[in-house]
Write a protein that holds these residues in place. Structure first.
Motif, PDB file in Angstrom:
ATOM      1  N   LEU A 123       0.834  -1.216   0.000  1.00  0.00           N
ATOM      2  CA  LEU A 123       0.000   0.000   0.000  1.00  0.00           C
ATOM      3  C   LEU A 123       0.872   1.270   0.000  1.00  0.00           C
ATOM      4  O   LEU A 123       0.515   2.269  -0.631  1.00  0.00           O
ATOM      5  N   ALA A 125       3.741   1.559  -1.505  1.00  0.00           N
ATOM      6  CA  ALA A 125       4.183   1.741  -2.900  1.00  0.00           C
ATOM      7  C   ALA A 125       3.047   2.292  -3.751  1.00  0.00           C
ATOM      8  O   ALA A 125       3.259   3.159  -4.598  1.00  0.00           O
ATOM      9  N   VAL A 126       1.820   1.790  -3.514  1.00  0.00           N
ATOM     10  CA  VAL A 126       0.661   2.240  -4.304  1.00  0.00           C
ATOM     11  C   VAL A 126       0.385   3.721  -4.046  1.00  0.00           C
ATOM     12  O   VAL A 126       0.243   4.518  -4.975  1.00  0.00           O
ATOM     13  N   LEU A 127       0.358   4.101  -2.753  1.00  0.00           N
ATOM     14  CA  LEU A 127       0.023   5.491  -2.417  1.00  0.00           C
ATOM     15  C   LEU A 127       1.129   6.452  -2.822  1.00  0.00           C
ATOM     16  O   LEU A 127       0.865   7.613  -3.134  1.00  0.00           O
ATOM     17  N   LEU A 131      -0.927   9.007  -4.919  1.00  0.00           N
ATOM     18  CA  LEU A 131      -1.210  10.311  -4.303  1.00  0.00           C
ATOM     19  C   LEU A 131      -0.076  11.297  -4.562  1.00  0.00           C
ATOM     20  O   LEU A 131       0.619  11.723  -3.645  1.00  0.00           O
ATOM     21  N   MET A 140       1.304  14.751  -4.997  1.00  0.00           N
ATOM     22  CA  MET A 140       0.833  16.091  -4.658  1.00  0.00           C
ATOM     23  C   MET A 140       1.404  17.104  -5.641  1.00  0.00           C
ATOM     24  O   MET A 140       2.524  16.921  -6.123  1.00  0.00           O
ATOM     25  N   VAL A 161       4.441  12.109   3.900  1.00  0.00           N
ATOM     26  CA  VAL A 161       3.134  12.270   4.553  1.00  0.00           C
ATOM     27  C   VAL A 161       2.390  10.944   4.528  1.00  0.00           C
ATOM     28  O   VAL A 161       1.957  10.430   5.572  1.00  0.00           O
ATOM     29  N   PHE A 162       2.269  10.360   3.326  1.00  0.00           N
ATOM     30  CA  PHE A 162       1.452   9.152   3.200  1.00  0.00           C
ATOM     31  C   PHE A 162       2.214   7.893   3.618  1.00  0.00           C
ATOM     32  O   PHE A 162       1.640   7.032   4.276  1.00  0.00           O
ATOM     33  N   VAL A 203       0.996   5.452   6.550  1.00  0.00           N
ATOM     34  CA  VAL A 203       0.641   4.052   6.252  1.00  0.00           C
ATOM     35  C   VAL A 203       1.449   3.093   7.124  1.00  0.00           C
ATOM     36  O   VAL A 203       0.896   2.139   7.688  1.00  0.00           O
ATOM     37  N   VAL A 257       0.121   3.191  10.681  1.00  0.00           N
ATOM     38  CA  VAL A 257      -1.161   2.476  10.811  1.00  0.00           C
ATOM     39  C   VAL A 257      -0.922   0.966  10.754  1.00  0.00           C
ATOM     40  O   VAL A 257      -1.464   0.214  11.580  1.00  0.00           O
ATOM     41  N   LEU A 291       3.075  16.220   9.470  1.00  0.00           N
ATOM     42  CA  LEU A 291       1.752  15.977   8.856  1.00  0.00           C
ATOM     43  C   LEU A 291       1.469  14.472   8.740  1.00  0.00           C
ATOM     44  O   LEU A 291       0.343  14.024   8.965  1.00  0.00           O
ATOM     45  N   LEU A 318      -1.615  12.551  10.384  1.00  0.00           N
ATOM     46  CA  LEU A 318      -2.536  11.769   9.546  1.00  0.00           C
ATOM     47  C   LEU A 318      -2.640  10.320  10.050  1.00  0.00           C
ATOM     48  O   LEU A 318      -3.739   9.757  10.126  1.00  0.00           O
ATOM     49  N   ILE A 366      -6.017   8.402  11.256  1.00  0.00           N
ATOM     50  CA  ILE A 366      -6.485   7.152  10.625  1.00  0.00           C
ATOM     51  C   ILE A 366      -6.644   6.057  11.684  1.00  0.00           C
ATOM     52  O   ILE A 366      -7.625   5.308  11.664  1.00  0.00           O
TER      53      ILE A 366
END
Lengths: 184, 234
Positions: A20, A22-24, A28, A30, A40-41, A45, A48, A159, A163, A167
Protein backbone atom coordinates in the motif's frame (compact mmCIF):
# COMPACT_ATOMS: atom_id res chain seq x y z
CA UNK A 1 12.37 -12.77 20.37
CA UNK A 2 10.31 -15.95 20.16
CA UNK A 3 10.57 -18.01 17.00
CA UNK A 4 6.93 -17.49 16.07
CA UNK A 5 6.66 -13.94 17.39
CA UNK A 6 4.93 -12.82 14.19
CA UNK A 7 2.26 -15.10 12.78
CA UNK A 8 1.68 -15.67 9.08
CA UNK A 9 -1.33 -13.32 9.30
CA UNK A 10 0.91 -10.60 10.82
CA UNK A 11 3.47 -11.00 8.05
CA UNK A 12 0.72 -10.91 5.41
CA UNK A 13 -0.75 -7.70 6.85
CA UNK A 14 2.71 -6.12 6.97
CA UNK A 15 3.41 -7.11 3.35
CA UNK A 16 0.04 -5.81 2.15
CA UNK A 17 0.53 -2.53 4.04
CA UNK A 18 4.04 -2.33 2.53
CA UNK A 19 2.46 -2.75 -0.91
CA UNK A 20 0.00 0.00 0.00
CA UNK A 21 2.97 2.32 0.66
CA UNK A 22 4.18 1.74 -2.90
CA UNK A 23 0.66 2.24 -4.30
CA UNK A 24 0.02 5.49 -2.42
CA UNK A 25 3.50 6.80 -3.26
CA UNK A 26 2.50 6.60 -6.94
CA UNK A 27 -1.24 7.31 -6.64
CA UNK A 28 -1.21 10.31 -4.30
CA UNK A 29 1.14 12.63 -6.16
CA UNK A 30 0.83 16.09 -4.66
CA UNK A 31 1.14 19.13 -6.90
CA UNK A 32 4.16 20.40 -4.97
CA UNK A 33 7.81 19.81 -5.72
CA UNK A 34 9.19 19.85 -2.20
CA UNK A 35 11.60 17.22 -0.88
CA UNK A 36 10.03 14.66 1.43
CA UNK A 37 6.38 15.22 0.44
CA UNK A 38 5.94 11.45 -0.06
CA UNK A 39 6.65 11.11 3.64
CA UNK A 40 3.13 12.27 4.55
CA UNK A 41 1.45 9.15 3.20
CA UNK A 42 4.27 6.62 3.57
CA UNK A 43 4.82 7.52 7.24
CA UNK A 44 1.08 7.45 7.94
CA UNK A 45 0.64 4.05 6.25
CA UNK A 46 3.58 2.47 8.10
CA UNK A 47 2.33 3.84 11.43
CA UNK A 48 -1.16 2.48 10.81
CA UNK A 49 0.26 -0.91 9.70
CA UNK A 50 2.39 -1.13 12.86
CA UNK A 51 -0.51 -0.23 15.13
CA UNK A 52 -2.81 -2.78 13.47
CA UNK A 53 -0.29 -5.50 14.46
CA UNK A 54 0.69 -3.91 17.83
CA UNK A 55 3.85 -5.94 18.32
CA UNK A 56 7.32 -4.50 18.83
CA UNK A 57 9.25 -4.50 15.54
CA UNK A 58 6.17 -4.34 13.33
CA UNK A 59 6.93 -0.79 12.11
CA UNK A 60 10.43 -1.89 11.11
CA UNK A 61 9.24 -4.98 9.21
CA UNK A 62 6.34 -3.15 7.57
CA UNK A 63 8.78 -0.45 6.47
CA UNK A 64 11.31 -3.02 5.26
CA UNK A 65 8.63 -4.76 3.18
CA UNK A 66 7.50 -1.37 1.88
CA UNK A 67 11.11 -0.45 1.03
CA UNK A 68 11.59 -3.67 -0.94
CA UNK A 69 8.32 -3.23 -2.80
CA UNK A 70 9.04 0.45 -3.57
CA UNK A 71 12.52 -0.49 -4.84
CA UNK A 72 11.01 -3.15 -7.12
CA UNK A 73 8.04 -1.14 -8.40
CA UNK A 74 8.91 2.55 -8.47
CA UNK A 75 12.56 3.28 -8.01
CA UNK A 76 12.07 7.05 -7.85
CA UNK A 77 14.60 9.62 -8.92
CA UNK A 78 17.47 8.26 -6.80
CA UNK A 79 17.41 4.69 -8.08
CA UNK A 80 16.34 1.46 -6.41
CA UNK A 81 19.23 0.99 -3.98
CA UNK A 82 18.96 4.49 -2.47
CA UNK A 83 15.16 4.17 -2.25
CA UNK A 84 15.53 0.81 -0.48
CA UNK A 85 18.06 2.01 2.09
CA UNK A 86 16.22 5.32 2.65
CA UNK A 87 12.89 3.63 3.40
CA UNK A 88 14.58 1.09 5.69
CA UNK A 89 16.03 4.06 7.61
CA UNK A 90 12.58 5.67 7.71
CA UNK A 91 11.14 2.49 9.23
CA UNK A 92 13.98 2.23 11.74
CA UNK A 93 13.45 5.81 12.88
CA UNK A 94 9.72 5.24 13.22
CA UNK A 95 10.24 2.07 15.22
CA UNK A 96 12.53 3.98 17.59
CA UNK A 97 9.92 6.74 17.98
CA UNK A 98 7.13 4.25 18.72
CA UNK A 99 9.25 2.36 21.24
CA UNK A 100 10.22 5.60 22.96
CA UNK A 101 6.58 6.40 23.77
CA UNK A 102 5.53 2.74 24.22
CA UNK A 103 2.97 3.41 21.52
CA UNK A 104 2.31 -0.30 20.93
CA UNK A 105 0.71 -0.46 24.39
CA UNK A 106 -0.77 3.03 24.42
CA UNK A 107 -1.78 3.93 20.86
CA UNK A 108 -3.76 7.02 21.83
CA UNK A 109 -0.86 9.46 22.26
CA UNK A 110 -0.70 11.84 19.30
CA UNK A 111 2.79 12.98 20.28
CA UNK A 112 4.08 9.41 19.82
CA UNK A 113 2.83 9.34 16.23
CA UNK A 114 4.33 12.72 15.42
CA UNK A 115 7.67 11.88 17.05
CA UNK A 116 7.85 8.54 15.25
CA UNK A 117 7.10 10.16 11.89
CA UNK A 118 9.66 12.92 12.55
CA UNK A 119 12.35 10.39 13.55
CA UNK A 120 11.57 8.44 10.39
CA UNK A 121 11.74 11.52 8.17
CA UNK A 122 15.05 12.66 9.69
CA UNK A 123 16.57 9.16 9.33
CA UNK A 124 15.58 9.13 5.68
CA UNK A 125 17.11 12.56 5.15
CA UNK A 126 20.30 11.41 6.88
CA UNK A 127 20.60 8.43 4.53
CA UNK A 128 20.05 10.62 1.47
CA UNK A 129 22.67 13.13 2.65
CA UNK A 130 25.10 10.28 3.40
CA UNK A 131 24.56 8.91 -0.09
CA UNK A 132 25.30 12.35 -1.58
CA UNK A 133 28.53 12.54 0.43
CA UNK A 134 29.54 8.97 -0.51
CA UNK A 135 28.95 9.65 -4.20
CA UNK A 136 31.25 12.66 -3.91
CA UNK A 137 28.99 15.70 -3.96
CA UNK A 138 30.68 18.81 -2.51
CA UNK A 139 29.89 19.33 1.17
CA UNK A 140 28.54 22.83 0.52
CA UNK A 141 25.95 21.45 -1.91
CA UNK A 142 24.98 18.64 0.47
CA UNK A 143 24.60 21.04 3.40
CA UNK A 144 22.52 23.53 1.40
CA UNK A 145 20.31 20.76 0.01
CA UNK A 146 19.91 19.04 3.39
CA UNK A 147 19.35 22.31 5.24
CA UNK A 148 16.37 23.16 3.08
CA UNK A 149 15.20 19.53 3.07
CA UNK A 150 15.36 19.38 6.89
CA UNK A 151 12.50 21.88 7.15
CA UNK A 152 10.36 20.23 4.48
CA UNK A 153 11.01 16.71 5.84
CA UNK A 154 10.11 17.91 9.35
CA UNK A 155 6.93 19.55 8.06
CA UNK A 156 5.81 16.49 6.09
CA UNK A 157 6.88 14.16 8.92
CA UNK A 158 4.69 16.15 11.29
CA UNK A 159 1.75 15.98 8.86
CA UNK A 160 2.35 12.23 8.29
CA UNK A 161 2.32 11.54 12.03
CA UNK A 162 -0.89 13.55 12.48
CA UNK A 163 -2.54 11.77 9.55
CA UNK A 164 -1.46 8.39 10.96
CA UNK A 165 -3.04 9.30 14.31
CA UNK A 166 -6.32 10.39 12.65
CA UNK A 167 -6.49 7.15 10.62
CA UNK A 168 -5.76 4.93 13.65
CA UNK A 169 -8.51 6.68 15.64
CA UNK A 170 -10.93 6.33 12.70
CA UNK A 171 -10.06 2.62 12.34
CA UNK A 172 -10.72 2.06 16.05
CA UNK A 173 -14.17 3.58 15.57
CA UNK A 174 -14.78 1.38 12.53
CA UNK A 175 -14.44 -1.80 14.62
CA UNK A 176 -11.37 -3.18 12.88
CA UNK A 177 -9.86 -4.21 16.22
CA UNK A 178 -12.78 -6.56 16.96
CA UNK A 179 -12.37 -8.10 13.51
CA UNK A 180 -8.66 -8.64 14.22
CA UNK A 181 -9.16 -9.98 17.75
CA UNK A 182 -11.33 -12.78 16.39
CA UNK A 183 -8.56 -13.82 14.03
CA UNK A 184 -5.40 -13.54 16.14
CA UNK B 1 18.52 -17.64 -24.56
CA UNK B 2 14.89 -16.91 -25.53
CA UNK B 3 13.17 -17.57 -28.87
CA UNK B 4 14.35 -14.25 -30.35
CA UNK B 5 17.97 -15.10 -29.76
CA UNK B 6 18.33 -12.65 -26.87
CA UNK B 7 19.61 -13.54 -23.44
CA UNK B 8 16.63 -13.89 -21.08
CA UNK B 9 17.52 -11.60 -18.16
CA UNK B 10 14.42 -12.60 -16.18
CA UNK B 11 15.40 -16.27 -16.38
CA UNK B 12 18.88 -15.62 -15.00
CA UNK B 13 19.62 -16.68 -11.44
CA UNK B 14 18.92 -13.68 -9.12
CA UNK B 15 22.25 -14.32 -7.38
CA UNK B 16 24.03 -13.56 -10.67
CA UNK B 17 22.17 -10.26 -11.00
CA UNK B 18 22.93 -9.45 -7.38
CA UNK B 19 26.60 -10.26 -8.00
CA UNK B 20 26.71 -7.91 -11.00
CA UNK B 21 24.91 -5.09 -9.12
CA UNK B 22 27.00 -5.57 -5.98
CA UNK B 23 30.28 -5.61 -7.88
CA UNK B 24 29.35 -2.31 -9.56
CA UNK B 25 28.63 -0.84 -6.12
CA UNK B 26 32.04 -2.04 -4.91
CA UNK B 27 33.81 -0.48 -7.92
CA UNK B 28 32.00 2.86 -7.77
CA UNK B 29 35.12 4.76 -6.75
CA UNK B 30 37.19 3.85 -9.78
CA UNK B 31 38.47 6.71 -11.96
CA UNK B 32 36.32 8.06 -14.78
CA UNK B 33 37.71 6.00 -17.65
CA UNK B 34 37.43 2.68 -15.75
CA UNK B 35 33.93 3.52 -14.62
CA UNK B 36 33.00 4.40 -18.19
CA UNK B 37 34.14 0.96 -19.43
CA UNK B 38 32.20 -0.65 -16.57
CA UNK B 39 29.09 1.24 -17.71
CA UNK B 40 29.68 0.06 -21.31
CA UNK B 41 29.98 -3.55 -20.10
CA UNK B 42 26.79 -3.21 -18.09
CA UNK B 43 24.95 -1.67 -21.01
CA UNK B 44 26.12 -4.49 -23.31
CA UNK B 45 24.78 -7.04 -20.82
CA UNK B 46 21.41 -5.28 -20.75
CA UNK B 47 21.41 -4.92 -24.55
CA UNK B 48 22.12 -8.66 -24.89
CA UNK B 49 18.93 -9.20 -22.95
CA UNK B 50 16.96 -6.81 -25.20
CA UNK B 51 16.30 -4.61 -22.18
CA UNK B 52 17.28 -1.27 -23.71
CA UNK B 53 13.75 0.16 -24.07
CA UNK B 54 12.80 -0.75 -20.50
CA UNK B 55 16.04 0.62 -19.11
CA UNK B 56 15.75 3.85 -21.13
CA UNK B 57 12.25 4.38 -19.72
CA UNK B 58 13.47 3.86 -16.16
CA UNK B 59 16.40 6.19 -16.70
CA UNK B 60 14.23 8.95 -18.17
CA UNK B 61 13.12 9.69 -14.60
CA UNK B 62 16.73 10.20 -13.64
CA UNK B 63 17.58 12.57 -16.50
CA UNK B 64 16.49 15.90 -15.01
CA UNK B 65 18.04 15.47 -11.53
CA UNK B 66 21.25 14.23 -13.15
CA UNK B 67 21.47 17.22 -15.51
CA UNK B 68 20.86 19.60 -12.59
CA UNK B 69 23.47 17.84 -10.48
CA UNK B 70 25.94 17.96 -13.35
CA UNK B 71 25.42 21.70 -13.84
CA UNK B 72 25.78 22.47 -10.11
CA UNK B 73 28.98 20.43 -9.87
CA UNK B 74 30.35 22.03 -13.01
CA UNK B 75 29.65 25.52 -11.70
CA UNK B 76 30.98 24.86 -8.18
CA UNK B 77 33.89 22.56 -8.99
CA UNK B 78 35.10 21.54 -12.43
CA UNK B 79 33.92 19.75 -15.54
CA UNK B 80 35.78 16.46 -15.01
CA UNK B 81 34.56 16.05 -11.42
CA UNK B 82 30.98 16.82 -12.50
CA UNK B 83 31.26 14.10 -15.18
CA UNK B 84 32.64 11.59 -12.64
CA UNK B 85 29.84 12.13 -10.10
CA UNK B 86 27.12 11.99 -12.75
CA UNK B 87 28.62 8.80 -14.14
CA UNK B 88 28.75 7.22 -10.66
CA UNK B 89 25.07 7.83 -9.99
CA UNK B 90 24.08 6.73 -13.49
CA UNK B 91 26.09 3.48 -13.27
CA UNK B 92 24.76 2.65 -9.81
CA UNK B 93 21.15 3.15 -10.89
CA UNK B 94 21.62 1.10 -14.04
CA UNK B 95 23.28 -1.72 -12.09
CA UNK B 96 20.45 -2.11 -9.61
CA UNK B 97 17.88 -1.70 -12.37
CA UNK B 98 19.21 -5.04 -13.64
CA UNK B 99 18.30 -6.67 -10.33
CA UNK B 100 15.00 -4.96 -9.53
CA UNK B 101 13.68 -4.75 -13.10
CA UNK B 102 14.40 -8.32 -14.19
CA UNK B 103 13.80 -10.52 -11.16
CA UNK B 104 10.63 -12.58 -11.09
CA UNK B 105 8.78 -12.90 -7.80
CA UNK B 106 9.29 -16.68 -7.82
CA UNK B 107 13.07 -16.18 -8.14
CA UNK B 108 12.95 -13.52 -5.43
CA UNK B 109 11.23 -15.98 -3.08
CA UNK B 110 13.96 -18.55 -3.70
CA UNK B 111 16.65 -15.90 -3.24
CA UNK B 112 15.19 -14.89 0.12
CA UNK B 113 15.04 -18.52 1.23
CA UNK B 114 18.66 -18.91 0.07
CA UNK B 115 19.45 -15.91 2.33
CA UNK B 116 17.78 -17.82 5.24
CA UNK B 117 14.77 -15.49 5.57
CA UNK B 118 11.81 -17.21 7.31
CA UNK B 119 9.48 -18.89 4.84
CA UNK B 120 6.51 -16.85 6.13
CA UNK B 121 8.35 -13.55 5.56
CA UNK B 122 9.60 -14.51 2.11
CA UNK B 123 6.15 -15.72 1.09
CA UNK B 124 4.43 -12.56 2.37
CA UNK B 125 6.87 -10.22 0.66
CA UNK B 126 6.54 -11.92 -2.73
CA UNK B 127 2.77 -11.89 -2.31
CA UNK B 128 2.84 -8.18 -1.46
CA UNK B 129 4.83 -7.53 -4.63
CA UNK B 130 2.32 -9.46 -6.71
CA UNK B 131 -0.61 -7.65 -5.13
CA UNK B 132 0.66 -4.11 -5.74
CA UNK B 133 -1.26 -3.65 -8.98
CA UNK B 134 -4.38 -5.20 -7.48
CA UNK B 135 -4.22 -2.83 -4.51
CA UNK B 136 -3.75 0.06 -6.93
CA UNK B 137 -6.96 -0.94 -8.71
CA UNK B 138 -8.84 -1.22 -5.42
CA UNK B 139 -7.55 2.20 -4.36
CA UNK B 140 -8.89 3.72 -7.61
CA UNK B 141 -12.29 2.06 -7.07
CA UNK B 142 -12.52 3.48 -3.53
CA UNK B 143 -11.44 6.91 -4.78
CA UNK B 144 -14.15 6.86 -7.47
CA UNK B 145 -16.80 5.67 -5.00
CA UNK B 146 -15.94 8.40 -2.49
CA UNK B 147 -15.91 11.04 -5.23
CA UNK B 148 -19.41 9.97 -6.22
CA UNK B 149 -20.45 10.38 -2.58
CA UNK B 150 -19.01 13.90 -2.65
CA UNK B 151 -15.92 13.10 -0.59
CA UNK B 152 -12.91 13.71 -2.86
CA UNK B 153 -9.47 14.15 -1.23
CA UNK B 154 -8.63 17.86 -1.15
CA UNK B 155 -4.88 17.94 -0.79
CA UNK B 156 -3.74 21.51 -0.36
CA UNK B 157 -0.53 21.75 1.63
CA UNK B 158 0.46 25.15 0.24
CA UNK B 159 -1.79 27.01 2.66
CA UNK B 160 -1.17 26.06 6.34
CA UNK B 161 -4.80 26.97 7.19
CA UNK B 162 -5.94 24.13 4.91
CA UNK B 163 -3.69 21.42 6.46
CA UNK B 164 -6.22 20.11 8.96
CA UNK B 165 -8.94 19.90 6.31
CA UNK B 166 -6.53 18.31 3.80
CA UNK B 167 -5.52 15.58 6.25
CA UNK B 168 -9.11 14.90 7.31
CA UNK B 169 -10.21 14.65 3.66
CA UNK B 170 -7.91 11.59 3.25
CA UNK B 171 -9.58 9.61 6.08
CA UNK B 172 -12.76 8.60 4.14
CA UNK B 173 -10.38 7.04 1.58
CA UNK B 174 -7.89 5.56 4.04
CA UNK B 175 -10.34 3.69 6.29
CA UNK B 176 -11.94 1.52 3.56
CA UNK B 177 -8.47 0.89 2.05
CA UNK B 178 -7.08 -0.40 5.35
CA UNK B 179 -10.18 -2.47 6.14
CA UNK B 180 -10.04 -3.99 2.66
CA UNK B 181 -6.29 -4.63 2.97
CA UNK B 182 -6.70 -6.42 6.30
CA UNK B 183 -9.57 -8.51 4.98
CA UNK B 184 -7.54 -9.42 1.88
CA UNK B 185 -4.57 -10.29 4.11
CA UNK B 186 -6.81 -12.61 6.16
CA UNK B 187 -8.10 -14.38 3.03
CA UNK B 188 -4.57 -14.80 1.68
CA UNK B 189 -3.13 -16.07 4.94
CA UNK B 190 -6.00 -18.55 5.25
CA UNK B 191 -5.22 -19.83 1.77
CA UNK B 192 -1.53 -20.02 2.70
CA UNK B 193 -2.29 -21.97 5.91
CA UNK B 194 -4.26 -24.50 3.90
CA UNK B 195 -1.23 -24.94 1.64
CA UNK B 196 1.02 -25.53 4.66
CA UNK B 197 3.14 -22.37 4.40
CA UNK B 198 3.04 -21.96 8.20
CA UNK B 199 3.61 -25.64 8.89
CA UNK B 200 6.58 -26.46 11.16
CA UNK B 201 7.32 -29.54 9.03
CA UNK B 202 9.89 -28.80 6.35
CA UNK B 203 8.78 -29.57 2.84
CA UNK B 204 10.52 -29.71 -0.46
CA UNK B 205 11.11 -26.27 -1.98
CA UNK B 206 12.48 -25.52 -5.41
CA UNK B 207 15.98 -24.20 -4.87
CA UNK B 208 18.10 -21.89 -6.98
CA UNK B 209 20.27 -23.65 -9.51
CA UNK B 210 22.89 -22.12 -11.79
CA UNK B 211 22.23 -22.77 -15.49
CA UNK B 212 24.69 -22.64 -18.37
CA UNK B 213 23.75 -19.01 -19.13
CA UNK B 214 24.35 -18.09 -15.48
CA UNK B 215 27.83 -19.62 -15.43
CA UNK B 216 28.66 -17.92 -18.74
CA UNK B 217 27.56 -14.52 -17.38
CA UNK B 218 29.48 -15.02 -14.11
CA UNK B 219 32.69 -15.96 -15.94
CA UNK B 220 32.35 -13.10 -18.44
CA UNK B 221 31.57 -10.58 -15.71
CA UNK B 222 34.49 -11.73 -13.53
CA UNK B 223 36.76 -11.40 -16.58
CA UNK B 224 35.47 -7.88 -17.36
CA UNK B 225 35.83 -6.79 -13.73
CA UNK B 226 39.35 -8.27 -13.51
CA UNK B 227 40.45 -6.33 -16.60
CA UNK B 228 38.84 -3.06 -15.43
CA UNK B 229 40.10 -3.19 -11.84
CA UNK B 230 43.42 -4.79 -12.88
CA UNK B 231 44.28 -1.91 -15.22
CA UNK B 232 43.59 0.51 -12.37
CA UNK B 233 45.67 -1.18 -9.70
CA UNK B 234 48.59 -2.46 -11.80
Amino acid sequence: MKKNYFSLFDYTIMAMVGALCAVLKIALKMPIKMPGHNGVFVAAVILVGALIIRKKGSALITGAFGAAIIAFTSSGKDGPIVAFVAYIALALGMEAGLLLFRAYKHPNIMLAFITAALFGAWSKLLVKASFDIIVGLPLAVVLTKSGYAFFTYSLFGFLGGTLGYFIVQALECSGLNHYLQDRK
Amino acid sequence: MNNNGYLSLSALDPRVKLLVSGSVLACLFLPFIHLFFLLVALYLLLAAGDARVRVHKALQKLALPLVLLFLIDWLLLDFSYACLITLRIFTLTLAFQLFTGFTRTSSLFRLMRWLYLPRKAAFSLTMGLQYTQHLGREWRHILEAQRLRGLPPRLNFKDPRQWNESLRSVIPMAVPVFVLTVRRAWQLSEAAWLRGIDSPASFEERRLKLSGDDIFIILSWVMVMSVITGTHFI
